[in-house]
Write a protein that holds these residues in place. Structure first.
Motif, PDB file in Angstrom:
ATOM      1  N   LEU A   1     -35.842  -0.439  -3.459  1.00 57.49           N
ATOM      2  CA  LEU A   1     -35.246   0.830  -3.842  1.00 57.49           C
ATOM      3  C   LEU A   1     -36.073   1.468  -4.950  1.00 57.49           C
ATOM      4  O   LEU A   1     -36.126   0.945  -6.070  1.00 57.49           O
ATOM      5  CB  LEU A   1     -33.801   0.618  -4.310  1.00 57.49           C
ATOM      6  CG  LEU A   1     -32.858   0.005  -3.270  1.00 57.49           C
ATOM      7  CD1 LEU A   1     -31.476  -0.221  -3.872  1.00 57.49           C
ATOM      8  CD2 LEU A   1     -32.766   0.886  -2.028  1.00 57.49           C
ATOM      9  N   PRO A   2     -36.747   2.575  -4.667  1.00 58.26           N
ATOM     10  CA  PRO A   2     -37.620   3.221  -5.662  1.00 58.26           C
ATOM     11  C   PRO A   2     -36.852   3.599  -6.923  1.00 58.26           C
ATOM     12  O   PRO A   2     -35.688   4.017  -6.868  1.00 58.26           O
ATOM     13  CB  PRO A   2     -38.111   4.478  -4.927  1.00 58.26           C
ATOM     14  CG  PRO A   2     -37.955   4.159  -3.470  1.00 58.26           C
ATOM     15  CD  PRO A   2     -36.748   3.278  -3.373  1.00 58.26           C
ATOM     16  N   GLY A   3     -37.510   3.412  -8.039  1.00 58.24           N
ATOM     17  CA  GLY A   3     -36.935   3.810  -9.318  1.00 58.24           C
ATOM     18  C   GLY A   3     -35.988   2.804  -9.934  1.00 58.24           C
ATOM     19  O   GLY A   3     -35.442   3.043 -11.014  1.00 58.24           O
ATOM     20  N   ARG A   4     -35.788   1.670  -9.280  1.00 59.45           N
ATOM     21  CA  ARG A   4     -34.895   0.658  -9.829  1.00 59.45           C
ATOM     22  C   ARG A   4     -35.678  -0.576 -10.269  1.00 59.45           C
ATOM     23  O   ARG A   4     -36.809  -0.789  -9.867  1.00 59.45           O
ATOM     24  CB  ARG A   4     -33.822   0.272  -8.806  1.00 59.45           C
ATOM     25  CG  ARG A   4     -32.947   1.438  -8.369  1.00 59.45           C
ATOM     26  CD  ARG A   4     -31.711   0.972  -7.668  1.00 59.45           C
ATOM     27  NE  ARG A   4     -30.978   2.080  -7.069  1.00 59.45           N
ATOM     28  CZ  ARG A   4     -29.807   1.952  -6.454  1.00 59.45           C
ATOM     29  NH1 ARG A   4     -29.248   0.753  -6.345  1.00 59.45           N
ATOM     30  NH2 ARG A   4     -29.200   3.009  -5.928  1.00 59.45           N
ATOM     31  N   GLN A   5     -35.023  -1.391 -11.087  1.00 60.90           N
ATOM     32  CA  GLN A   5     -35.619  -2.618 -11.595  1.00 60.90           C
ATOM     33  C   GLN A   5     -34.884  -3.815 -10.997  1.00 60.90           C
ATOM     34  O   GLN A   5     -33.660  -3.791 -10.822  1.00 60.90           O
ATOM     35  CB  GLN A   5     -35.515  -2.669 -13.122  1.00 60.90           C
ATOM     36  CG  GLN A   5     -36.288  -1.580 -13.844  1.00 60.90           C
ATOM     37  CD  GLN A   5     -37.779  -1.876 -13.868  1.00 60.90           C
ATOM     38  OE1 GLN A   5     -38.213  -2.917 -14.359  1.00 60.90           O
ATOM     39  NE2 GLN A   5     -38.569  -0.954 -13.345  1.00 60.90           N
TER      40      GLN A   5
END
Length: 257
Positions: free
Chosen positions: A21-25
């Motif tokens: 999931l882009p933008g998540r850590q």
């Protein structure tokens, strides 16, 4: 008198970019699997959503995100749909062999082709022969490699087109990592066939489940896992059936992808 079972020590990784999931850590909690009770510990942790990687059991522990959901197929109740039956007929000629967990050059070459086709630039793209051998051979539990080969011709061994590192747990088969000839048009749907073969094997062995790892909500790459019904997902109250409505909320790929 036997030594008492020691409660494992757990550790948490540092946050890193999420691969799904882009933008998540992402962050993981993990523990080592070693000693005479490694298999029992792996079985117990598998039932609460942990996965094995070499001598480590891990599960996501991401701050503010619970998109990764453990999923398992109820093998005894699975009934193939029309598309799945077509795939099983298409690949029925493959010769399947359960091998001891020992890395081979042939497996590694297939893995490299698979990664280049399906996951270029991914986290495993830099895996060399030693890394692959570590993944296959360093298992403290009952593991094997299923090899999928085309029929032998002229006395020569058939071409390797698929492989899967699999753990046999007390309550099912856990598919640790599968790879296949994804760069050719000769064997469409081979990845799905490998999953169905595991479901059939688990049912024949009297094992209730096939563990498929994590279904990542919102990740199209993971949507294929919801095709195998009945399926259970792990939530706060334990395992429960995955509803058709839940899975339809996720992006879908073509059935034969």
């Amino acid at each position: 008198m036997t030594a008492p079972f020691r409660f494992p020590r757990f550790f948490v990784t540092s946050p890193s970019p999420c691969p799904y999931l882009p933008g998540r850590q992402e962050r993981k909690v993990f523990t080592e699997l070693n000693g005479p009770h490694a298999a029992e510990l792996n079985d117990a942790l598998g039932r609460i959503g942990f996965r094995r990687s070499q001598g480590v059991a891990y599960r996501p522990s991401c701050a503010g995100c619970a998109a990764c959901v453990s999923v398992r197929v109820v093998a005894r109740d699975w009934i193939a749909n029309a598309t799945q039956r077509k795939l099983m007929r298409r690949h029925a000629d493959l010769e399947v062999t359960a091998c001891r967990p020992w890395a081979t050059d042939e497996q590694y070459r297939l893995l490299r082709r698979y990664l280049a086709s399906r996951h270029p630039g991914g986290g495993m793209a830099g895996m060399d022969e030693d890394d692959y051998a570590d993944m296959i051979e360093h298992s403290p539990v009952n593991s094997f490699v299923l090899e999928y080969r085309e029929p032998a011709q002229g006395g020569r061994r058939g071409r390797l087109v698929g492989a899967c590192l699999t753990d046999r747990q007390a309550d099912g088969l856990s598919m640790i990592y599968s790879f296949f000839a994804a760069d050719e048009g000769r064997r469409p749907g081979l990845g799905n066939f490998i999953i169905m073969d595991h479901i059939t094997r688990a049912r024949d062995a009297g094992l209730p489940y096939v563990y498929l790892g994590y279904w990542v909500k919102g990740s199209e790459r993971m949507a294929y896992k919801t095709r195998y019904r009945p399926m259970e997902v792990l939530g706060a109250a334990g395992w429960r059936p995955l509803s058709e409505t839940e899975s339809q909320l996720e992006p879908r790929r073509r059935e034969l992808a």
